[in-house]
Motif scaffolding. Structure first.
Motif, PDB file in Angstrom:
ATOM      1  N   GLY A   1       4.943   3.905   2.365  1.00  0.00           N
ATOM      2  CA  GLY A   1       3.711   3.148   2.530  1.00  0.00           C
ATOM      3  C   GLY A   1       3.888   2.016   3.518  1.00  0.00           C
ATOM      4  O   GLY A   1       4.696   2.092   4.444  1.00  0.00           O
TER       5      GLY A   1
ATOM      6  N   THR B   1       0.862  -1.168   0.000  1.00  0.00           N
ATOM      7  CA  THR B   1       0.000   0.000   0.000  1.00  0.00           C
ATOM      8  C   THR B   1       0.902   1.222   0.000  1.00  0.00           C
ATOM      9  O   THR B   1       1.731   1.380   0.895  1.00  0.00           O
ATOM     10  N   LEU B   2       0.774   2.053  -1.023  1.00  0.00           N
ATOM     11  CA  LEU B   2       1.642   3.221  -1.161  1.00  0.00           C
ATOM     12  C   LEU B   2       0.922   4.514  -0.784  1.00  0.00           C
ATOM     13  O   LEU B   2      -0.224   4.727  -1.168  1.00  0.00           O
ATOM     14  N   SER B   3       1.628   5.373  -0.057  1.00  0.00           N
ATOM     15  CA  SER B   3       1.156   6.741   0.133  1.00  0.00           C
ATOM     16  C   SER B   3       1.912   7.662  -0.829  1.00  0.00           C
ATOM     17  O   SER B   3       1.459   8.753  -1.131  1.00  0.00           O
TER      18      SER B   3
END
Length: 132
Positions: free
Chosen positions: A47, A28-30
């Motif tokens: 992430g 999951t990337l921010s």
């Protein structure tokens, strides 16, 4: 004969259970986000990953013509946040691809480790950094 069928049935159940219990790591990337416009040759990769047993993964940055950056991202307590450098792109669009270490040797092997993509994020490069 019944013992043979019972044994085969038991093996089948064991195989199905093993396959269904295997978790796939999810990234999951921010940062970067899909479609991000990169204005410098520095990229923040941040992430989390779902598999707490994974301590690192690899990334590869491409510009549609060639690979302009690659490396290893270290994970701490399921999270990561690193700044990485890449070469000047020759095209306005590209991808950032993420991979697990398929052979488990700690080194990025382009042939072995890129067989399964963990995640791909399309990006664009600002014309100010593109060198055609």
């Amino acid at each position: 004969m019944k013992k043979k069928w019972f044994f085969l049935f038991f093996i089948l159940l064991l195989t199905l259970f093993a396959c269904s219990s295997a978790k796939k790591a999810e990234l999951t990337l921010s940062s970067p986000i899909e479609g991000a416009k990169l204005e410098t040759t520095t990229l923040r990769i941040a992430g989390s990953i779902s598999d707490q047993n994974v301590s690192y993964f690899f990334y590869q940055i491409e510009d549609g013509h060639s690979f302009i950056g690659s490396g290893k991202i270290t994970i701490n307590d399921g999270e990561f946040d690193e700044m990485v450098e890449f070469n000047t792109p020759s095209n306005g669009g590209g991808m950032v691809n993420f991979y697990l270490d398929e052979d488990g040797d700690g080194n990025f092997d382009e042939e072995k480790d890129t067989q399964k993509v963990l995640l791909s994020i399309p990006v664009t490069y600002d014309e100010s950094i593109v060198k055609r």
